[in-house]
Design a protein around this motif. Structure first.
Motif, short mmCIF file in Angstrom:
data_model
loop_
_atom_site.label_atom_id
_atom_site.label_comp_id
_atom_site.label_asym_id
_atom_site.label_seq_id
_atom_site.Cartn_x
_atom_site.Cartn_y
_atom_site.Cartn_z
N PHE A 1 -15.76 2.49 -1.29
CA PHE A 1 -15.31 2.47 -2.69
C PHE A 1 -14.02 1.67 -2.83
CE2 PHE A 1 -17.96 6.29 -2.47
CZ PHE A 1 -18.81 6.06 -3.55
N MET B 1 -14.88 -1.96 -2.80
CA MET B 1 -15.36 -2.41 -4.11
C MET B 1 -14.19 -2.66 -5.06
SD MET B 1 -18.68 0.06 -4.64
CE MET B 1 -19.12 -0.67 -6.21
N GLU B 2 -13.18 -1.79 -5.00
CA GLU B 2 -12.02 -1.95 -5.87
C GLU B 2 -11.25 -3.24 -5.57
OE1 GLU B 2 -9.31 1.24 -6.28
OE2 GLU B 2 -10.83 2.72 -6.82
N ASN C 1 -12.15 -5.88 -4.15
CA ASN C 1 -12.93 -7.10 -4.32
C ASN C 1 -13.46 -7.28 -5.74
OD1 ASN C 1 -13.18 -8.52 -1.57
ND2 ASN C 1 -13.55 -6.36 -1.06
N PHE D 1 -15.08 -5.18 -8.02
CA PHE D 1 -16.35 -4.65 -8.50
C PHE D 1 -16.18 -3.40 -9.34
CE2 PHE D 1 -17.55 -7.13 -4.74
CZ PHE D 1 -18.55 -7.93 -5.29
N THR D 2 -15.00 -3.20 -9.92
CA THR D 2 -14.76 -2.08 -10.82
C THR D 2 -14.10 -2.60 -12.10
OG1 THR D 2 -12.55 -1.59 -9.98
CG2 THR D 2 -14.40 -0.56 -8.83
N HIS E 1 -14.03 7.85 -8.02
CA HIS E 1 -14.42 6.47 -7.76
C HIS E 1 -15.46 5.97 -8.75
CE1 HIS E 1 -12.12 6.66 -4.06
NE2 HIS E 1 -12.74 7.79 -3.77
N MET F 1 -15.77 2.56 -12.22
CA MET F 1 -16.96 1.72 -12.26
C MET F 1 -17.55 1.70 -13.66
SD MET F 1 -18.98 2.77 -8.79
CE MET F 1 -18.16 2.77 -7.19
#
Length: 341
Positions: free
Chosen positions: A135, A138-139, A141, A143-144, A221, A225
């Motif tokens: 998670f 993702m943050e 990079n 993706f949120t 998380h 998103m």
């Protein structure tokens, strides 16, 4: 988390990776961000308010800061080490300055319980960190829906409302997850280790099965998103969540509130299992008909530590533990040894 990762790289990571995974090159033109050794990485600060320039070591590893393997390892270590420090420091402060040691004389306090709680927490933290790391990846990079500045969010009004919105959303999701963890087919495999502590100390706050602890953190998380969230608010809320988790295990029953799911409500959960699943409020327990109002005596120090109150709690707990777990396999502290614990 990108700012935390950047600062960690600047002061620790760049040196560690340059030493363990150095570039095979005769020289390092670290003043040229394109780097003559072939790296395409260029430093762009994740912090919109101040910048800490990287040293030459940021350009001296075959794994630059954008390398996914490096990010994975560093984020895992940040989560594990920072989580341990946060847990141990603040649970210790709560234990020494808030927690009433007389609770250790309760008939359902376990033998060597505090050390067992610390052992369980430390055993679980690497697993929880590993499950949480994707998670964070993702943050960092992108993706949120995390954003840097208030001007990039929905509006100034949202800079305030994001906090109660986050609390309401995560409280609802944790209620559902926590109640699901009490399903008979799930409880004995995942959630039972946390319910080993009938009268918890602050050190029980993170004493979970790693999958249990991770599952209950999922809403934190999932929120960014689905909804915008200031990334600095995100870090602050993550720290607050850990504080709150310690506070509801400290046995200091301050919040005699019909709304706040404080330590008294959570004590009801540890004693009687199938009540008060919420994290912050009693709203979802009331809607789900699982709310149990804390006994009035809990808010009077003399009464909450009385033998009559403890005997009443023990009798009901023993009845419920048979329904939920079957045989009680805990080892309780013998009355003669309590004063020496």
């Amino acid at each position: 988390m990108d700012v935390v990762l950047e600062l960690t790289d600047t002061f620790i990571g760049d040196y560690a990776y340059a030493f363990t995974l150095p570039k095979r090159s005769a020289s390092y033109d670290f003043l040229d961000n394109t780097n003559a050794t072939g790296s395409q990485w260029k430093f762009e600060s994740a912090n919109p308010y101040f910048t800490v320039q990287p040293s030459k070591y940021a350009y001296m590893s075959v794994w630059d800061r954008d390398n996914i393997y490096r990010q994975t390892i560093t984020l895992f270590m940040i989560t594990w080490v920072f989580g341990f420090i946060l847990y141990f420091v603040f649970a210790s402060l709560s234990y020494f300055f808030v927690f009433d040691k007389k609770a250790m004389e309760h008939p359902k306090y376990l033998k060597n319980q505090m050390w067992l709680e610390i052992k369980q927490a430390n055993k679980s933290m690497p697993g929880m960190a590993a499950l949480t790391t994707p998670f964070w990846l993702m943050e960092v990079n992108g993706f949120t829906k995390l954003y840097d500045r208030p001007s990039e969010g929905p509006g100034q009004w949202y800079e305030i409302l994001q906090y109660p919105f986050f609390i309401l959303f995560t409280d609802a999701m944790i209620y559902l997850i926590h109640r699901g963890l009490h399903h008979p087919r799930v409880y004995k495999h995942l959630h039972k280790p946390h319910h080993k502590w009938i009268m918890p100390t602050p050190f029980a706050s993170h004493a979970f099965h790693p999958v249990d602890g991770w599952a209950q953190s999922l809403p934190y998380h999932i929120f960014p998103m689905l909804f915008p969230l200031n990334k600095f608010a995100s870090v602050g809320l993550f720290i607050f969540v850990n504080f709150w988790t310690i506070m509801i295990h400290d046995g200091e029953y301050v919040a005699d509130s019909p709304v706040i799911n404080g330590a008294a409500c959570h004590t009801m959960h540890h004693l009687y299992f199938n009540y008060n699943y919420g994290q912050y409020t009693t709203l979802w327990d009331r809607l789900g008909r699982s709310y149990r109002k804390p006994d009035e005596d809990l808010f009077h120090k003399e009464k909450k530590m009385s033998e009559d109150q403890w005997r009443q709690q023990a009798r009901e707990m023993e009845k419920l533990v048979k329904e939920v777990e079957g045989e009680d396999d805990r080892t309780y502290d013998a009355p003669a040894t309590k004063k020496n614990n």
